[in-house]
Design an enzyme around this catalytic site. Structure first.
Site, short mmCIF file in Angstrom:
data_model
loop_
_atom_site.label_atom_id
_atom_site.label_comp_id
_atom_site.label_asym_id
_atom_site.label_seq_id
_atom_site.Cartn_x
_atom_site.Cartn_y
_atom_site.Cartn_z
N ARG A 173 -15.09 -2.98 -32.77
CA ARG A 173 -15.94 -2.51 -33.94
C ARG A 173 -15.66 -0.86 -33.83
O ARG A 173 -15.93 -0.25 -32.94
CB ARG A 173 -17.13 -3.05 -33.56
CG ARG A 173 -18.25 -2.40 -34.81
CD ARG A 173 -19.04 -1.14 -34.21
NE ARG A 173 -20.00 -0.78 -35.33
CZ ARG A 173 -20.67 0.35 -35.38
NH1 ARG A 173 -20.42 1.28 -34.15
NH2 ARG A 173 -21.85 0.80 -36.00
N ILE A 174 -15.34 -0.50 -35.36
CA ILE A 174 -15.44 0.95 -35.45
C ILE A 174 -16.76 1.34 -36.24
O ILE A 174 -17.07 0.38 -37.29
CB ILE A 174 -14.24 1.28 -36.13
CG1 ILE A 174 -12.93 1.20 -35.12
CG2 ILE A 174 -14.05 2.82 -36.58
CD1 ILE A 174 -11.52 1.49 -35.45
N GLY A 175 -17.34 2.47 -35.89
CA GLY A 175 -18.48 2.74 -36.89
C GLY A 175 -18.22 3.81 -37.78
O GLY A 175 -17.10 3.91 -38.32
N ASP A 176 -19.45 4.73 -38.07
CA ASP A 176 -18.94 5.78 -39.21
C ASP A 176 -18.45 6.97 -38.39
O ASP A 176 -17.81 8.03 -39.12
CB ASP A 176 -20.33 5.87 -39.76
CG ASP A 176 -21.36 6.56 -38.77
OD1 ASP A 176 -21.76 7.68 -39.04
OD2 ASP A 176 -21.80 5.87 -38.13
N THR A 196 -25.31 8.48 -30.77
CA THR A 196 -24.23 9.51 -31.52
C THR A 196 -24.68 10.67 -31.25
O THR A 196 -25.89 11.04 -31.14
CB THR A 196 -24.21 9.22 -33.08
OG1 THR A 196 -24.10 7.72 -33.21
CG2 THR A 196 -23.34 10.05 -33.66
N THR A 217 -25.62 10.21 -37.89
CA THR A 217 -26.12 9.47 -37.31
C THR A 217 -27.18 8.39 -37.75
O THR A 217 -27.62 8.46 -38.69
CB THR A 217 -26.79 10.03 -35.82
OG1 THR A 217 -27.53 9.16 -35.27
CG2 THR A 217 -27.85 11.17 -36.65
N GLY A 218 -26.68 7.10 -37.26
CA GLY A 218 -27.76 6.06 -37.67
C GLY A 218 -26.89 4.76 -37.59
O GLY A 218 -26.20 4.57 -36.84
N GLY A 227 -24.14 2.71 -38.54
CA GLY A 227 -22.90 3.06 -38.81
C GLY A 227 -22.43 2.33 -40.23
O GLY A 227 -21.62 2.83 -41.08
#
Lengths: 326, 315
Positions: free
Chosen positions: B215-218, B187, B237-238, B240
């Site tokens: 898949r959707i992250g943060d 990210t 970042t990290g 999600g």
């Protein structure tokens, strides 16, 4: 602690000219769903199970804008989204872009419980649905003749009102509706479909949960995601409370509405109703929205700054209320 | 007071003994992107332009997990996502599931400025991209050999990997950190406050190695991976899924707003007290020109600079 509490909603922003028969139907549906939730709570079901159960019922009934009866995209199809959150461990699950899944909220729950992810969308979500064996149907199942008519009106209204590619005052960015209070999301209230259904619950053990589900905005661009599947915006639950929002999706996202209620409780020490009032008053700018919330103390609260919100709430001590207007 | 800027290229279990040939290009890239941001701020460009510019640059660098160099889904494809937020107006834009758009952050900005919506995804977003005439390329532009290798390893280990692992040459166990076998990720993101006190934040990513398609992250979620208000701007970042459930970016701002806590303290608290170890990092700036870059992973590619001449590039 204070015992269980439950609240449901069927959308904020209601046409003041809504025929009395429709109002009656809505209230009956809200009451039925409340009772479903109440029976469950009395049998010691956990908050997370109750919110899912109640939202499934709301999705299955074509009256509100979720599951069957969802608003239509600009292409005349249905794209549904939902999210669910378990306050005890702050676990969450969300889905967007569903076209065949009969109960989006249940798929959101499966994402939370059965996948390493928190949010799945479009073809990936549909694939996951099939792997999990959830009930799927044709897209047509979700489309009602009423909404086909609404879509037509919305398109006509848009041609007259605005072409969003040309920035016009207030309509080109989120949080429109400045000029006339009888417009939401740029559409006259008569064609605007309240966006969402939701349920929040605190069970006997003081555990909070929240769930929200929707077909989204009438005449939305395909691929448009609103606030309902976004954790922190349309849905949020933690140790302190559970919140579900409805209204202008864009305004709810910018204001991270659901999370705000919890944040002011946590960081400002406000009580539930105070927090709800604060958030509705201060976090919406020119946007219109409503929300329902429960606290781990067994309280229930709701608030909205627009014209009406379909809602119902009940607490263990026997309080029960179903309403639409102020 | 004065301008300030911070950017990141991902937090994760970056091995302490990261070989020079992996360190150097990344450090240089961070330096270069920082310079671009600093020049823009000195030229009095608004924060929103600055963060978009810097993130575009980071997206174009193949060593970071965004745009070119995005990690791959379980089907070997790229699905990129991004979001951007303007602190002074709270306007925001986000995109997910992009396959051909060269600069996801710019499409997010177009969603914000050219549609009545905040978030567009997958086919709908790609369609919008075409309408807007934004630069697109086919998948070969985004896919790198390194990421093909990462996917292969993840498949072999049946893991979803947060991507900062170097494709292992020798199966070294350095990057096997957590009990759950997840390794940490990429990210990119940038936050800035300009000379007028306007704040903005932007985040962009390819997501998790071997993530399920869809898949959707943060990163595209306002309040989770990205947030900006009149007090601060944050990009995370990290892992999600963890950042999403903890609404990290908004939390930093909420603590400042509702508890009156200063930036450094708020950022540190959220990362170190609220997030499980090894899951997150963030960069943040405040309206007062302060910078914070906490992380609870082994490392985080980061860089920052403030108007008074301070600057830092680190891992």
């Amino acid at each position: 602690m204070g015992g269980w509490a439950i609240a449901v909603h069927g959308g904020a922003g209601v046409d003041p000219n809504l025929p009395p028969q429709r109002q009656e139907e809505a209230k009956q549906l809200l009451a039925r769903c409340l009772n479903l939730g109440i029976s469950s709570l009395r049998s010691n079901a956990s908050a997370i199970d109750v919110v899912e159960l109640v939202v499934r019922e709301l999705e299955t009934d074509p009256l509100f804008n979720s599951g069957r009866g969802s608003a239509l995209t600009a292409k005349g199809t249905v794209e549904m989204e939902a999210s669910i959150m378990d306050g005890t461990k702050r676990r969450c699950g969300a889905v967007s872009g569903l076209t065949t899944v009969k109960n989006p909220i249940s798929l959101a729950r499966l994402v939370m419980d059965k996948s390493p992810h928190s949010y799945l969308a479009f073809s990936g979500a549909e694939e996951f649905a099939r792997l999990q064996g959830v009930e799927v149907v044709e897209n047509e199942y979700f489309i009602t003749p009423e909404n086909v008519g609404m879509l037509k009106l919305a398109k006509e209204a848009n041609t007259i009102l605005f072409d969003y590619r040309i920035p016009t005052n207030g309509y080109d960015t989120c949080g429109a509706g400045v000029e006339s209070p009888m417009k939401m999301n740029g559409l006259p209230i008569s064609v605007y479909a309240p966006e969402t259904v939701g349920c929040v619950v605190v069970d006997k053990e003081g555990r909070c949960a929240a769930a929200t589900s929707t077909g989204g905005l009438m005449n939305k661009m395909t691929g448009r995601i609103g606030d309902s599947p976004l954790i922190g915006a349309g849905t949020y639950a933690c140790e302190l409370c559970g919140v579900s929002c409805t209204g202008e999706g864009e305004a709810i996202i910018r204001g991270t509405l659901a999370r705000e209620v919890a944040a002011v409780m946590e960081y400002k020490g406000l009580g539930l109703q105070e927090a709800v009032d604060f958030v509705i008053k201060n976090r919406l700018d020119e946007g219109f929205a409503g929300l329902i919330a429960v606290s781990n103390k067994g309280e229930v609260a709701y608030g909205f700054n627009c014209n009406g919100m379909f809602r119902g709430c009940a607490t263990e001590d026997g309080f029960m209320e179903v309403g639409i207007w102020e | 007071m004065g301008w300030a800027i911070a950017l990141h290229g991902g937090a994760g279990d970056i091995p302490l003994s990261l070989p020079l040939e992996s360190r150097q290009p990344r450090e240089e890239a961070l330096r270069r992107c920082l310079q671009i941001g600093v020049e823009a701020l000195k030229a009095k460009k608004p924060s929103l332009d600055v963060v978009e510019l810097v993130v575009r640059e980071l997206e174009n660098i193949p060593q970071f997990n965004a745009g070119k160099g995005s990690v791959l889904t379980n089907k070997g494809t790229v699905e990129m996502e991004a979001s951007i937020m303007d602190g002074s107006t709270k306007n925001c834009g986000a995109v997910s599931g992009l396959k051909t758009v060269v600069n996801a952050v710019s499409l997010a900005r177009l969603v914000m400025e050219k549609t009545p919506h905040v978030y567009l995804a997958f086919d709908g977003a790609e369609e919008f991209a075409k309408e807007q005439g934004i630069e697109t390329a086919d998948s070969s532009h985004f896919i790198t050999a390194e990421n093909v290798e990462r996917l292969k390893q993840a498949n072999e280990a049946h893991r979803v990997q947060l991507d900062y692992t170097q494709p292992l040459q020798n199966g070294s166990k350095e990057e096997r950190p957590n009990a759950n076998g997840d390794v940490q990720l990429g990210t990119v993101g940038c936050v800035s406050v300009d000379s007028y006190g306007n704040l903005a934040a932007a985040t962009s990513t390819g997501g998790l190695v071997n993530k399920r398609v869809g898949r959707i992250g943060d990163s595209p979620i306002i309040g989770a991976g990205t947030y900006a208000s009149e007090l601060c701007a944050v990009s995370c970042t990290g892992k999600g899924e963890a950042i999403l459930c903890a609404t990290v970016a908004r939390d930093v701002a909420a603590m400042m707003e509702f508890k009156g806590v200063p930036l450094e303290e708020a950022a540190s608290y959220v990362i170190h007290e609220c997030m499980p170890k090894g899951t997150a990092g963030l960069v943040a700036v405040s309206a007062a020109g302060e910078v914070a870059m906490p992380y609870n992973t082994t490392g985080m590619f980061r860089a920052c600079a403030t108007e008074d001449g301070y600057s830092e590039v680190a891992i």
